[in-house]
Design an enzyme around this catalytic site. Structure first.
Site, PDB file in Angstrom:
ATOM      1  N   GLN A   1      -4.908  -5.590   1.376  1.00  0.00           N
ATOM      2  CA  GLN A   1      -5.765  -6.967   2.853  1.00  0.00           C
ATOM      3  C   GLN A   1      -7.002  -6.718   3.506  1.00  0.00           C
ATOM      4  OE1 GLN A   1      -1.711  -6.737   4.955  1.00  0.00           O
ATOM      5  NE2 GLN A   1      -0.425  -6.022   2.641  1.00  0.00           N
TER       6      GLN A   1
ATOM      7  N   CYS B   1      -3.679  -3.419  11.890  1.00  0.00           N
ATOM      8  CA  CYS B   1      -5.155  -3.119  11.242  1.00  0.00           C
ATOM      9  C   CYS B   1      -5.683  -3.834  13.616  1.00  0.00           C
ATOM     10  CB  CYS B   1      -5.760  -3.465  10.403  1.00  0.00           C
ATOM     11  SG  CYS B   1      -7.919  -3.316  10.501  1.00  0.00           S
TER      12      CYS B   1
ATOM     13  N   CYS C   1     -10.325   2.221  11.558  1.00  0.00           N
ATOM     14  CA  CYS C   1     -10.253   0.913  11.371  1.00  0.00           C
ATOM     15  C   CYS C   1     -11.591   0.705  11.324  1.00  0.00           C
ATOM     16  CB  CYS C   1      -9.813   0.584  12.807  1.00  0.00           C
ATOM     17  SG  CYS C   1     -10.226  -1.061  13.207  1.00  0.00           S
TER      18      CYS C   1
ATOM     19  N   SER D   1       1.030  -1.375  -0.021  1.00  0.00           N
ATOM     20  CA  SER D   1       0.113  -0.340  -0.015  1.00  0.00           C
ATOM     21  C   SER D   1       1.088   1.267  -0.066  1.00  0.00           C
ATOM     22  CB  SER D   1      -0.696   0.147   1.119  1.00  0.00           C
ATOM     23  OG  SER D   1      -1.467  -1.236   1.293  1.00  0.00           O
ATOM     24  N   GLY D   2       1.974   1.445   0.756  1.00  0.00           N
ATOM     25  CA  GLY D   2       2.993   2.385   1.057  1.00  0.00           C
ATOM     26  C   GLY D   2       3.217   2.734  -0.271  1.00  0.00           C
TER      27      GLY D   2
HETATM   28  P1  FAD Z   1       1.565  -3.554   3.523  1.00  0.00           P
HETATM   29  O1  FAD Z   1       1.061  -3.168   2.336  1.00  0.00           O
HETATM   30  O2  FAD Z   1       1.710  -5.047   4.009  1.00  0.00           O
HETATM   31  O3  FAD Z   1       3.694  -3.783   1.829  1.00  0.00           O
HETATM   32  C1  FAD Z   1       4.746  -4.203   2.039  1.00  0.00           C
HETATM   33  C2  FAD Z   1       5.046  -4.519   1.114  1.00  0.00           C
HETATM   34  O4  FAD Z   1       6.598  -4.618   1.777  1.00  0.00           O
HETATM   35  C3  FAD Z   1       5.166  -6.040   0.595  1.00  0.00           C
HETATM   36  O5  FAD Z   1       4.204  -5.661  -0.859  1.00  0.00           O
HETATM   37  C4  FAD Z   1       5.483  -7.181   0.650  1.00  0.00           C
HETATM   38  O6  FAD Z   1       6.007  -8.024  -0.438  1.00  0.00           O
HETATM   39  C5  FAD Z   1       6.835  -6.459   0.251  1.00  0.00           C
HETATM   40  N1  FAD Z   1       8.255  -6.522   1.521  1.00  0.00           N
HETATM   41  C6  FAD Z   1       8.226  -7.324   2.432  1.00  0.00           C
HETATM   42  N2  FAD Z   1       9.743  -7.560   3.020  1.00  0.00           N
HETATM   43  C7  FAD Z   1      10.468  -7.206   1.454  1.00  0.00           C
HETATM   44  C8  FAD Z   1      12.223  -7.521   1.079  1.00  0.00           C
HETATM   45  N3  FAD Z   1      12.681  -7.766   1.664  1.00  0.00           N
HETATM   46  N4  FAD Z   1      11.960  -6.593   0.089  1.00  0.00           N
HETATM   47  C9  FAD Z   1      11.104  -6.156  -1.050  1.00  0.00           C
HETATM   48  N5  FAD Z   1      10.023  -5.735  -0.782  1.00  0.00           N
HETATM   49  C10 FAD Z   1       9.923  -6.589   0.750  1.00  0.00           C
HETATM   50  N6  FAD Z   1      -6.067  -1.246   6.573  1.00  0.00           N
HETATM   51  C11 FAD Z   1      -7.212  -0.118   6.493  1.00  0.00           C
HETATM   52  O7  FAD Z   1      -7.830   0.976   6.755  1.00  0.00           O
HETATM   53  N7  FAD Z   1      -8.960  -0.720   7.375  1.00  0.00           N
HETATM   54  C12 FAD Z   1      -8.136  -2.352   7.594  1.00  0.00           C
HETATM   55  O8  FAD Z   1     -10.094  -2.615   7.408  1.00  0.00           O
HETATM   56  C13 FAD Z   1      -8.028  -2.766   7.129  1.00  0.00           C
HETATM   57  N8  FAD Z   1      -8.571  -4.085   7.717  1.00  0.00           N
HETATM   58  C14 FAD Z   1      -7.354  -5.359   7.876  1.00  0.00           C
HETATM   59  C15 FAD Z   1      -7.443  -6.519   7.634  1.00  0.00           C
HETATM   60  C16 FAD Z   1      -6.349  -7.448   7.242  1.00  0.00           C
HETATM   61  C17 FAD Z   1      -7.082  -8.844   8.252  1.00  0.00           C
HETATM   62  C18 FAD Z   1      -5.309  -7.125   7.416  1.00  0.00           C
HETATM   63  C19 FAD Z   1      -4.162  -8.084   7.298  1.00  0.00           C
HETATM   64  C20 FAD Z   1      -5.038  -5.954   7.140  1.00  0.00           C
HETATM   65  C21 FAD Z   1      -6.057  -4.587   7.262  1.00  0.00           C
HETATM   66  N9  FAD Z   1      -5.481  -3.170   6.732  1.00  0.00           N
HETATM   67  C22 FAD Z   1      -7.015  -2.563   7.241  1.00  0.00           C
HETATM   68  C23 FAD Z   1      -4.119  -3.280   7.086  1.00  0.00           C
HETATM   69  C24 FAD Z   1      -3.323  -2.744   5.927  1.00  0.00           C
HETATM   70  O9  FAD Z   1      -4.496  -4.072   5.461  1.00  0.00           O
HETATM   71  C25 FAD Z   1      -1.560  -2.427   6.389  1.00  0.00           C
HETATM   72  O10 FAD Z   1      -1.772  -1.495   7.021  1.00  0.00           O
HETATM   73  C26 FAD Z   1      -1.106  -1.525   5.258  1.00  0.00           C
HETATM   74  O11 FAD Z   1      -1.424  -2.640   3.678  1.00  0.00           O
HETATM   75  C27 FAD Z   1       0.151  -0.956   4.980  1.00  0.00           C
HETATM   76  O12 FAD Z   1       0.585  -1.169   4.027  1.00  0.00           O
HETATM   77  P2  FAD Z   1       2.136  -1.589   3.714  1.00  0.00           P
HETATM   78  O13 FAD Z   1       2.377  -1.303   2.004  1.00  0.00           O
HETATM   79  O14 FAD Z   1       2.931  -0.994   5.016  1.00  0.00           O
HETATM   80  O15 FAD Z   1       2.277  -2.559   4.401  1.00  0.00           O
END
Ligand code: FAD
Ligand code: UQ1
Length: 482
Positions: free
Chosen positions: A115, A233, A411, A85-86
């Site tokens: 997710q 979450c 949330c 996402s980020g």
């Molecule tokens: P992520 O989206 O998880 O992305 C991290 C990325 O890094 C992944 O693509 C992964 O493959 C990559 N990565 C990891 N390690 C490496 C590496 N070594 N090298 C290169 N790439 C790597 N949020 C809400 O706002 N509302 C909701 O209702 C909600 N409900 C949720 C319900 C569930 C069941 C879950 C699991 C999550 C929920 N979330 C919700 C939370 C939300 O999905 C996450 O907070 C959000 O996706 C975080 O974004 P991010 O970019 O930090 O991490």
């Protein structure tokens, strides 16, 4: 996408894009087997793959990759680690700032998942297939996708290393690696997932098992857990409990179900306004909540879960289950834990208002992998993306960042198949509500927003860098009220 090391980290392998030919890059100094070289999609392949993936409900994030083909370089003005996402959101924003050819994303997974919808997949209200799209379709047009895993960060040299031995340098680095799922820290997992009656909405590999366990439920204990670590979450572990209760009611099994929420925390929710509303629901629906109980073992062959009492060291309880929903322990990604950008706990150490790294001024963090003291959600990532965009563009122009992140997070607490309490709050755990009504009440409108509007907004606006959270709506609505 979450990256749990043994369950659900990589791709499902179900709906892959068309095969892409790895290209040898000019920058690759030594000759290696082609399979070890980062795979970079040609524009035409991306377009073709996206068109083929477009089903009726898939219209949206189609990116027309019409720029000239290019090879992966080994230096970028902006390098983004993680294409979740980020990462995708920030790459889209940085593309507008510095041009697509100067931005790259390092991401190993071939599928990108929304997710938040897994809560509804686990309850049988949405299909898993609706939650994922090929990564190639969400990489912003012209931005380089380096299909590899980061294995080392070297911020003193302004470079990173990938699992295929490539070194990539940068001027600015954005870390968006998410949070790691540690199922293996629970004895008996992840292998226990091979048995029925157990599921977990947190992984793409186990979320459909939740729905199967729900459907198979006959009578006995339905147990829902919350671990003794930070999680993403924090509402999700209990959302599936409310949905399960509603499902049991709908199917005439409620009187045979003893529904138990065993949480390592000492409270149901961190914001009083919503905690009070949830307590009423818990009492009204006859749900049992046990605090300071931490799942340490699953004996899936015997359908038994073992909990430690965090307030009485050494005391454990064994509970048999007819259904078990596991929220796994979570931690910073391994690659960060030992890196110079981490704080003592392993999270990316950023300024809570600007998201700039505290020691490396050209390094930034966003989302679940950071030590921002707010609840880890996609909603928080959206709000952070607007701030970080301003922070980085200010720094690029030698200006001091002015816009400050207030910790906004949200949330949507799904409390039934057509009901949501929309929690929104800031760093001080104070409600920061968007709509001009009391959001602590269960509402159908908020369910429709969670189930239908949010996925659309995510794929079409947020991932394209056009959604920085609902602050402008809040101002609009509250202006109208005053
Ligand atoms: P992520 O989206 O998880 O992305 C991290 C990325 O890094 C992944 O693509 C992964 O493959 C990559 N990565 C990891 N390690 C490496 C590496 N070594 N090298 C290169 N790439 C790597 N949020 C809400 O706002 N509302 C909701 O209702 C909600 N409900 C949720 C319900 C569930 C069941 C879950 C699991 C999550 C929920 N979330 C919700 C939370 C939300 O999905 C996450 O907070 C959000 O996706 C975080 O974004 P991010 O970019 O930090 O991490
Ligand atoms: C939000 O901005 C967001 O990010 C895209 C979510 O993630 C899926 C959310 O769940 C929510 C509730 C928001 C906040 C948006 C509004 C309109 C209140």
């Amino acid at each position: 996408m979450s990256h749990d090391r043994r369950v659900g980290s990589s791709d499902t392998g179900d709906l892959h894009c068309l095969s892409r030919k790895p290209r040898l890059e000019k920058a690759c100094s030594s000759l290696k087997m082609s399979s070890l070289v980062p795979r970079v999609c040609s524009p035409s392949t991306r377009l073709f793959a996206c068109v083929l993936r477009l089903g009726p409900q898939q219209a949206g994030p189609l990116q027309l990759h019409t720029g000239p083909p290019h090879s992966a370089k080994n230096h970028y003005e902006v390098l983004v680690l993680g294409g979740g996402s980020g990462g995708i959101t920030m790459a889209a924003r940085m593309r507008r700032r510095v041009g697509a050819e100067n931005v790259a994303i390092v991401e190993p997974s071939e599928r990108h998942f929304y997710q938040p919808i897994w809560t509804l997949v686990g309850a049988g209200a949405k299909q898993l297939s609706s939650s994922g799209r090929p990564t190639t379709c969400v990489i912003p047009s012209g931005v380089e996708w380096i299909k590899a895993r980061v294995v080392e960060l070297n911020p003193d040299e302004n470079c990173i290393r990938t699992d295929n031995g490539k070194e990539i340098s940068y001027k600015y680095l954005i870390i968006a690696l998410g949070i790691q799922l540690d199922y293996e820290k629970i004895k008996g997992l992840p292998e226990g997932f091979a048995h029925p009656k157990i599921g977990s909405n947190y992984s793409v590999k186990t979320v459909e098992k939740t729905w199967k366990a729900l459907q198979d439920f006959k009578e006995g204990n339905a147990i829902f857990t919350f671990p003794n670590t930070p999680v993403k979450c924090a509402g999700a572990p209990q959302k599936i409990m409310y949905l399960s209760e509603a499902y049991f009611r709908k199917t005439g099994k409620r009187s045979k179900a003893n529904i138990i929420f065993n949480t390592a925390l000492g409270a149901i929710f961190g914001v009083k306004k919503y905690a009070d509303a949830l307590q009423e629901i818990i009492q009204g629906r006859n749900l049992t909540v046990n605090y300071r109980q931490n799942l340490i073992e699953v004996r899936a062959d015997k359908q038994e879960a073992v909990f430690e009492n965090l307030d009485k060291p050494g005391e454990t309880h064994v509970i048999s289950y007819e259904m078990l929903h596991v929220t796994p322990p979570m931690s910073p990604p391994d690659v960060l834990k030992t890196s110079p950008v981490a704080d003592a706990a392993g999270w990316v150490d950023v300024d809570k208002e600007t998201l700039q790294h505290k020691r490396y001024p050209n390094v930034f963090g966003i989302g679940d992998c950071t030590n921002l003291p707010t609840s880890k959600t996609a909603a928080a990532v959206a709000a952070q993306s607007g701030i970080l965009d301003k922070t980085i563009s200010g720094i690029m122009k030698n200006q001091t960042p002015k816009k400050k992140y207030d910790g906004y997070t949200s949330c949507p607490l799904v409390t039934g198949y057509n009901r949501v309490i929309l929690a929104e709050f800031d760093y001080n755990a104070q409600p920061l509500e968007t709509f001009p009504f009391d959001q602590s009440k269960e509402r159908l409108s908020m369910y429709l927003m969670k189930a239908d509007m949010m996925p659309f907004l995510y794929w079409n606006l947020m991932l394209r860098g056009y959604w920085g959270g609902p602050a402008f709506l809040r101002k609009l609505f509250h202006l109208g009220m005053s």
